[in-house]
Structures are given as structure tokens and as C-alpha cells.
Design a protein around this motif. Sequence first.
Motif, PDB file in Angstrom:
ATOM      1  N   GLU A  65       6.123  -8.186   7.533  1.00  0.00           N
ATOM      2  CA  GLU A  65       5.038  -7.564   6.764  1.00  0.00           C
ATOM      3  C   GLU A  65       5.510  -7.244   5.341  1.00  0.00           C
ATOM      4  OE1 GLU A  65       1.418  -6.434   5.679  1.00  0.00           O
ATOM      5  OE2 GLU A  65       1.896  -7.364   7.593  1.00  0.00           O
ATOM      6  N   VAL A  66       6.715  -6.725   5.218  1.00  0.00           N
ATOM      7  CA  VAL A  66       7.261  -6.427   3.889  1.00  0.00           C
ATOM      8  C   VAL A  66       7.456  -7.738   3.102  1.00  0.00           C
ATOM      9  CG1 VAL A  66       9.213  -5.443   2.606  1.00  0.00           C
ATOM     10  CG2 VAL A  66       8.364  -4.285   4.650  1.00  0.00           C
ATOM     11  N   ARG A  68       5.801 -10.499   3.453  1.00  0.00           N
ATOM     12  CA  ARG A  68       4.465 -10.984   3.053  1.00  0.00           C
ATOM     13  C   ARG A  68       4.005 -10.294   1.776  1.00  0.00           C
ATOM     14  NH1 ARG A  68       2.819 -10.013   8.193  1.00  0.00           N
ATOM     15  NH2 ARG A  68       3.355 -11.822   9.403  1.00  0.00           N
ATOM     16  N   ASN A  69       4.195  -8.992   1.731  1.00  0.00           N
ATOM     17  CA  ASN A  69       3.802  -8.234   0.548  1.00  0.00           C
ATOM     18  C   ASN A  69       4.616  -8.643  -0.676  1.00  0.00           C
ATOM     19  OD1 ASN A  69       1.820  -6.794   1.921  1.00  0.00           O
ATOM     20  ND2 ASN A  69       3.223  -5.189   2.525  1.00  0.00           N
ATOM     21  N   LYS A  72       3.218 -11.894  -2.004  1.00  0.00           N
ATOM     22  CA  LYS A  72       1.952 -11.674  -2.717  1.00  0.00           C
ATOM     23  C   LYS A  72       2.220 -11.184  -4.137  1.00  0.00           C
ATOM     24  CE  LYS A  72      -0.762 -10.445   1.350  1.00  0.00           C
ATOM     25  NZ  LYS A  72      -1.396  -9.332   2.072  1.00  0.00           N
ATOM     26  N   LEU A  73       3.209 -10.311  -4.270  1.00  0.00           N
ATOM     27  CA  LEU A  73       3.543  -9.769  -5.594  1.00  0.00           C
ATOM     28  C   LEU A  73       4.041 -10.835  -6.558  1.00  0.00           C
ATOM     29  CD1 LEU A  73       5.485  -6.410  -5.203  1.00  0.00           C
ATOM     30  CD2 LEU A  73       3.316  -6.794  -6.341  1.00  0.00           C
ATOM     31  N   LYS A  90       8.363  -2.711  -7.916  1.00  0.00           N
ATOM     32  CA  LYS A  90       7.766  -2.765  -6.576  1.00  0.00           C
ATOM     33  C   LYS A  90       8.632  -3.592  -5.634  1.00  0.00           C
ATOM     34  CE  LYS A  90       2.920  -2.038  -7.778  1.00  0.00           C
ATOM     35  NZ  LYS A  90       1.574  -2.641  -7.850  1.00  0.00           N
ATOM     36  N   MET A  94      10.554  -2.563  -2.178  1.00  0.00           N
ATOM     37  CA  MET A  94      10.397  -3.311  -0.930  1.00  0.00           C
ATOM     38  C   MET A  94      11.749  -3.739  -0.367  1.00  0.00           C
ATOM     39  SD  MET A  94       7.048  -5.593  -1.651  1.00  0.00           S
ATOM     40  CE  MET A  94       5.469  -4.854  -1.957  1.00  0.00           C
TER      41      MET A  94
END
Length: 148
Positions: A65-66, A68-69, A72-73, A90, A94
Amino acid sequence: MKKLLILLCLCLTATLAKGQEHKAFSPQKFQEELEAYITKEAALTSKEAEAFLPLFREMGTKQREVYRNMRKLGHDMPDSDEKCREIIKKRDCMDVKLKTIEQEYHNKFLEVVSPKKVFKIIKAEEKFYRGKLKGWSRNHNQRPQPKR
């Protein structure tokens, strides 16, 4: 005879082409291979594996999940220095979150298996990923290289 030779060549070509097809990546198969490798390398008993593997899967879910984020960034290049700075900060947060998750689960692993086996688990996971990356790299680099 000529027809037989042509038919044989076609069959051989089809067989070779089929053998070189890239198989689609299966996350489930990858996870199964990883778990089997870790279980073997760390010499986990069936009872230890039964206690450890659900925690290991849980950790992987949180880490994915991390990741994936993070993807996206960093998908598109920001158009300003300020946006770049914000994304970098950010991503750094993460990265820390990933390490925090890892630390949290290593402590949980220590509750269900011995420290020596947790160490072996960590090493086995690293070794598995390194081996897979080398294999993927080898498969990617099998294209004929131009002669110089």
C-alpha cells in the motif's frame, strides 16, 4: 520429402517460438515461492510457519500500500521546484513508514519464532528478491546484442 522437411521446420519453429513466450507475472505464485523459500531457508517448522506466515503476509500488504502511494506520487514530473520539494518530502516520509512497518513486524516475528530464525527469515527474503531480480534481468538481456 520436401513437404515433410518444410512441415518439420514449421513445427520446430512453432515449438521454439512457444518456448520463448514470456509468462505473465502471477503475484500469487510469486508469494507462494517466496514463502516456500523463506520457510526452507529459515528451517521453520510447520507450527512456526503457521504462526509466522500470516504476519508476513500482513506486513507485505501494508508495505504494498505504501509502495502504491509512492508510485502515484512520482508518476509525473512536477512543473515547479516547490512541487518537487513537496513530493520528495512525502516520499521520505513514506520511506520512514516502510521501515516502521518492517520494524513493527520484525518485533511481531520475534514473538512467534526465535531471534536466530527471524534473522534467517530476513536474510532469506533479501536473497530471494536478489535472485528474482537477477533472473528477470537475465531474461530481459537475452536479446541479441549488436556486433561491434
